[in-house]
Design an enzyme around this catalytic site. Sequence first.
Site, mmCIF file in Angstrom:
data_model
loop_
_atom_site.group_PDB
_atom_site.id
_atom_site.type_symbol
_atom_site.label_atom_id
_atom_site.label_comp_id
_atom_site.label_asym_id
_atom_site.label_seq_id
_atom_site.Cartn_x
_atom_site.Cartn_y
_atom_site.Cartn_z
ATOM 1 N N GLU A 234 31.713 28.301 59.996
ATOM 2 C CA GLU A 234 32.997 27.699 60.382
ATOM 3 C C GLU A 234 33.138 27.765 61.896
ATOM 4 O OE1 GLU A 234 35.984 29.775 58.136
ATOM 5 O OE2 GLU A 234 35.006 29.320 56.237
ATOM 6 N N ARG B 18 34.560 41.623 37.425
ATOM 7 C CA ARG B 18 33.771 42.835 37.172
ATOM 8 C C ARG B 18 34.509 43.747 36.193
ATOM 9 N NH1 ARG B 18 32.271 45.399 42.728
ATOM 10 N NH2 ARG B 18 34.499 45.115 42.737
ATOM 11 N N ARG C 112 35.497 32.922 50.481
ATOM 12 C CA ARG C 112 34.635 32.978 51.653
ATOM 13 C C ARG C 112 33.470 32.024 51.443
ATOM 14 N NH1 ARG C 112 38.171 34.947 54.065
ATOM 15 N NH2 ARG C 112 38.251 36.917 55.189
ATOM 16 N N THR D 186 38.275 28.929 47.864
ATOM 17 C CA THR D 186 39.237 29.318 48.902
ATOM 18 C C THR D 186 39.009 30.776 49.307
ATOM 19 O OG1 THR D 186 40.835 29.875 47.182
ATOM 20 C CG2 THR D 186 41.062 27.704 48.182
ATOM 21 N N GLY E 75 41.705 39.020 41.009
ATOM 22 C CA GLY E 75 42.523 39.974 41.766
ATOM 23 C C GLY E 75 43.908 39.378 41.941
ATOM 24 N N ARG E 76 44.567 39.806 43.002
ATOM 25 C CA ARG E 76 45.937 39.324 43.245
ATOM 26 C C ARG E 76 45.995 37.804 43.355
ATOM 27 N NH1 ARG E 76 45.605 43.848 46.673
ATOM 28 N NH2 ARG E 76 44.494 42.378 47.965
ATOM 29 N N ILE E 77 45.039 37.216 44.095
ATOM 30 C CA ILE E 77 45.087 35.758 44.307
ATOM 31 C C ILE E 77 44.718 35.024 43.019
ATOM 32 C CG2 ILE E 77 44.101 33.826 45.613
ATOM 33 C CD1 ILE E 77 43.891 35.752 48.030
ATOM 34 N N HIS F 149 39.745 26.250 56.590
ATOM 35 C CA HIS F 149 40.073 27.663 56.338
ATOM 36 C C HIS F 149 41.589 27.866 56.508
ATOM 37 C CE1 HIS F 149 38.448 32.037 56.401
ATOM 38 N NE2 HIS F 149 39.677 32.006 55.911
ATOM 39 N N ALA F 150 42.324 27.154 55.655
ATOM 40 C CA ALA F 150 43.777 27.060 55.838
ATOM 41 C C ALA F 150 44.562 27.728 54.707
ATOM 42 C CB ALA F 150 44.175 25.592 55.949
HETATM 43 C C1 8YV Z 1 42.330 34.532 57.818
HETATM 44 C C2 8YV Z 1 41.547 35.016 55.580
HETATM 45 O O1 8YV Z 1 42.682 35.815 57.972
HETATM 46 O O2 8YV Z 1 43.046 36.742 55.008
HETATM 47 C C3 8YV Z 1 41.889 36.330 54.983
HETATM 48 O O3 8YV Z 1 40.970 36.998 54.470
HETATM 49 O O4 8YV Z 1 40.471 34.559 55.479
HETATM 50 C C4 8YV Z 1 42.532 34.216 56.360
HETATM 51 O O5 8YV Z 1 43.830 34.429 55.958
HETATM 52 C C5 8YV Z 1 43.119 33.702 58.745
HETATM 53 O O6 8YV Z 1 42.294 32.687 59.130
HETATM 54 C C6 8YV Z 1 43.648 34.440 59.944
HETATM 55 O O7 8YV Z 1 42.611 34.963 60.727
#
Ligand code: 8YV
Length: 332
Positions: free
Chosen positions: A267, A178, A238, A236, A156-158, A286-287
């Site tokens: 988390e 997919r 989920r 990066t 996707g975009r990322i 989760h940064a």
């Molecule tokens: C969180 C993220 O939103 O955008 C997402 O899907 O998982 C992260 O950017 C961030 O922790 C802010 O809640």
Amino acid sequence: MPQSLPTVIVSAPVPPDLRSAIEAACRIVDVPIGQRLDQAVSAADREAARGVLCTVRTPMNADALDALPAVSVVSNFAVGYDNIDVPRATRGGVLVCNTPGVLDRAVADLTMGFVICLARDMVQGDAYVRRGDWLKGPAPLTADLAGKTLGLLGMGRIGRMVARRAQAFDMRVVYHNRNRDTPSEELGLAAYRSRDELLAEADFLSVHVPLSAETRGSVGMREFAAMKRSAYLVNTSRGPVVDEAALIRALQEGRIAGAGLDVMEREPLDPASPLCAMPNVVLQAHAGSATVETRRAMMELAVANLLDALAGRQPRAMVNPAVRDGMGAAHA
Ligand code: 8YV
């Protein structure tokens, strides 16, 4: 405070200027981040609430949505929305908004950070210097990125943003998705592979799929067994997309070489997790989107989505736009 302002529940880190923008049009009910709205909000405020601004840590499942009968919009401060029961929201005529686009670069940067850290063993290199081992001799050699294959699971975009960065490092980029991403293939950004081909070819397997019923636990022992023993996993997206127990076993048994993880099944990660004791695992909290600029852009979009929806304007980013077309409410 005029009585007529709509009530909104805010469970997100809104900076003062954006909070003022909300307050100009709404009455805010604050809820600490991560608390369940059906438990933390008074019955009167739950009845009155017209909108919700929340993070991925707020469960907006059927119970939460049932407890907020007048809510017409849930604006998630995130691109992912696996915390929200979207089908239930759609049936109830609740518009769901998110923050796509504005965090792609930050997440892609962190992904490449993991790839570089793992290939060049930077965390161990840092410890080597601090421990004084350098005084005894040079640190072990590491590995080039050039010529290595980056396998993107999800395009996707990322994923596309990661592919662009990997190309600058002279990596080979392959992907599985997919749906074929023909424009990226035509641009020479990445070549398509079947899922099994991707697993077998990748020196770095990077996960860029959303969490859903189909993707939950979809990277597990079968996948690790299909990867090269010298390959690394980077996640990066989920945590629950990866079967963490299987990952720990694969790392302990040397089935893969290491991992870079920004997200985990639970988390915050318990420091007692075996992952924390593994020298070939690099961890982040989760940064992916956690830069000043990106979080600001995300919050601006999330607040704009909330206010637009409440004012009857079209929000910039809608997960279930059918609701706005008036199709969702009919099936409540
Ligand atoms: C969180 C993220 O939103 O955008 C997402 O899907 O998982 C992260 O950017 C961030 O922790 C802010 O809640």
